[in-house]
Design an enzyme around this catalytic site. Structure first.
Site, mmCIF file in Angstrom:
data_model
loop_
_atom_site.group_PDB
_atom_site.id
_atom_site.type_symbol
_atom_site.label_atom_id
_atom_site.label_comp_id
_atom_site.label_asym_id
_atom_site.label_seq_id
_atom_site.Cartn_x
_atom_site.Cartn_y
_atom_site.Cartn_z
ATOM 1 N N TYR A 32 2.573 49.572 178.322
ATOM 2 C CA TYR A 32 3.769 48.771 178.528
ATOM 3 C C TYR A 32 3.811 48.202 179.935
ATOM 4 O O TYR A 32 3.034 48.603 180.808
ATOM 5 C CB TYR A 32 5.033 49.582 178.219
ATOM 6 C CG TYR A 32 5.453 50.583 179.286
ATOM 7 C CD1 TYR A 32 4.728 51.748 179.512
ATOM 8 C CD2 TYR A 32 6.584 50.356 180.076
ATOM 9 C CE1 TYR A 32 5.130 52.666 180.484
ATOM 10 C CE2 TYR A 32 6.994 51.263 181.041
ATOM 11 C CZ TYR A 32 6.267 52.412 181.243
ATOM 12 O OH TYR A 32 6.660 53.302 182.209
ATOM 13 N N ARG A 51 -2.264 44.000 185.527
ATOM 14 C CA ARG A 51 -2.275 45.449 185.269
ATOM 15 C C ARG A 51 -2.316 45.730 183.768
ATOM 16 O O ARG A 51 -2.982 46.664 183.317
ATOM 17 C CB ARG A 51 -1.073 46.130 185.922
ATOM 18 C CG ARG A 51 -1.137 47.656 185.765
ATOM 19 C CD ARG A 51 -0.073 48.380 186.555
ATOM 20 N NE ARG A 51 1.254 48.037 186.101
ATOM 21 C CZ ARG A 51 2.378 48.359 186.742
ATOM 22 N NH1 ARG A 51 2.314 49.022 187.885
ATOM 23 N NH2 ARG A 51 3.549 48.005 186.266
ATOM 24 N N ARG A 100 -2.119 57.972 158.928
ATOM 25 C CA ARG A 100 -2.288 58.658 160.214
ATOM 26 C C ARG A 100 -3.736 59.135 160.337
ATOM 27 O O ARG A 100 -4.260 59.733 159.406
ATOM 28 C CB ARG A 100 -1.334 59.849 160.284
ATOM 29 C CG ARG A 100 -1.429 60.626 161.576
ATOM 30 C CD ARG A 100 -0.350 61.700 161.635
ATOM 31 N NE ARG A 100 -0.384 62.447 162.879
ATOM 32 C CZ ARG A 100 -1.035 63.604 163.045
ATOM 33 N NH1 ARG A 100 -1.686 64.161 162.041
ATOM 34 N NH2 ARG A 100 -1.023 64.218 164.219
ATOM 35 N N LYS A 150 -0.763 52.458 182.308
ATOM 36 C CA LYS A 150 0.687 52.470 182.056
ATOM 37 C C LYS A 150 0.956 52.681 180.568
ATOM 38 O O LYS A 150 1.284 51.752 179.834
ATOM 39 C CB LYS A 150 1.321 51.167 182.577
ATOM 40 C CG LYS A 150 2.828 51.295 182.796
ATOM 41 C CD LYS A 150 3.324 50.184 183.678
ATOM 42 C CE LYS A 150 4.835 50.134 183.785
ATOM 43 N NZ LYS A 150 5.462 51.334 184.303
ATOM 44 N N GLU A 182 4.187 61.023 192.632
ATOM 45 C CA GLU A 182 5.115 59.881 192.591
ATOM 46 C C GLU A 182 6.413 60.318 191.938
ATOM 47 O O GLU A 182 6.564 61.474 191.540
ATOM 48 C CB GLU A 182 4.477 58.705 191.839
ATOM 49 C CG GLU A 182 4.073 59.046 190.418
ATOM 50 C CD GLU A 182 3.246 57.965 189.729
ATOM 51 O OE1 GLU A 182 3.416 56.776 190.033
ATOM 52 O OE2 GLU A 182 2.438 58.333 188.856
#
Ligand code: PDD
Length: 286
Positions: A32, A51, A100, A150, A182
């Protein structure tokens, strides 16, 4: 009601539906980006797009949409939803196979799922929180080893926010091997005199787009920048502390684990960097 984007279509938010077999839902197999909107324009779109490409490459995911198309979709959503200040959220998952399965599906038969939506946040730039500063607690960093990608695996950061809330704080700084990595959804900094200290880039942290810009502005304003490890004790003894992210810009931190940082008030370096960041970002927004 918001208009959102799903796989090439603009839809009312309650009509946008994703399969229960989507790998984002079943496996957190998705990436994301969050891009902020100021004065109706996108802040650092280019940085987020680059990114995103890197995140997709690191996970061997196809690139389902070009950068130019992505910019068009961002702009169209901002226009359709009349966003002046806020964010555009973008998520790409490895799509929805028939069942799945841990094995990645064939990208030829299972296209990625692409979702974008806006978040309207009037007053984002003028946030009262920036004048008050934030309180953080420290918690053990229990995330996976590729925090530079991310991904939508945000359970631990979400738990971290809840731990902070339970402790009467606003956020948590995560600590690994004695050093701050962070914040739950932001990069962490301390200030000593004229020097800004923040952890060096590696797989241990997300390479913040706001971080790049803020460090550049700091250098341009003749501040020293040290990219290195620091501890919670060093942060508590610093003159100032702050965080950066696309949704908070530069936000002062005034307390760490119950101990005031500096005067316990938002510091002048953080204040100045926030001002410069907002001014320059609005100028460069697209
Ligand atoms: N979070 N570190 C983490 C773990 C983050 O989730 C984020 C961003 C950042 C700052 O990156 P940037 O400056 O590119 O926003 C650092 C976004 C805003 C979110 O999850 O909402």
């Amino acid at each position: 009601m918001r208009t959102v984007y799903l796989n090439g279509e603009y839809l009312p938010e309650n009509e946008a539906k994703v399969s229960i077999f989507d790998r984002g839902f079943l496996m957190a197999d998705g990436v994301y980006e969050v891009t902020s909107v100021l004065e109706g324009k996108l802040v650092d779109f280019e940085g987020h797009a680059v990114r995103l490409e890197r995140s997709l490459n690191e996970l061997n995911m196809p690139h389902p949409i070009t950068k130019e198309e992505l910019l068009d979709v961002h702009r169209e959503l901002v226009r359709l939803n009349d966003i002046d200040e806020g964010m555009v959220y973008l998520q790409i998952t490895r799509g929805a196979p028939d069942d799945r399965d841990f094995v990645f599906p064939d990208p030829e038969t299972t296209p990625c799922t692409v979702v974008l939506f806006t978040q309207n946040k009037p007053g984002l730039a003028n946030s009262p929180a920036a004048k008050k500063g934030m309180k953080v607690i420290s918690i053990d960093d229990q995330r996976w080893g590729r925090r530079d990608i991310k991904t939508v695996q945000l359970l631990y950061p979400s738990m971290g926010k809840m731990m902070a809330k339970a402790a009467g704080a606003d956020d948590a700084w995560m600590v690994e091997d004695g050093h701050v990595t962070e914040g739950t959804s932001n990069n962490a900094y301390i200030v000593k005199g004229n020097t800004i200290i923040t952890r060096q880039l590696s797989n241990d942290i997300l390479h913040g787009i706001t971080r790049v810009a803020v460090l550049r502005f700091a250098k341009e304003a003749q501040m020293q920048v040290e990219e290195r490890l620091f501890t919670i004790e060093e942060a508590q003894d610093a003159d100032e502390a702050f965080i950066t992210s696309a949704s908070t810009f530069v936000m002062p931190v005034v307390e760490i684990d119950g101990k005031a940082v500096g005067t316990g008030e938002p510091g002048s370096v953080a204040g100045r960097l926030r001002e410069i960041y907002l001014e320059e970002s609005i100028k460069a927004a697209v």
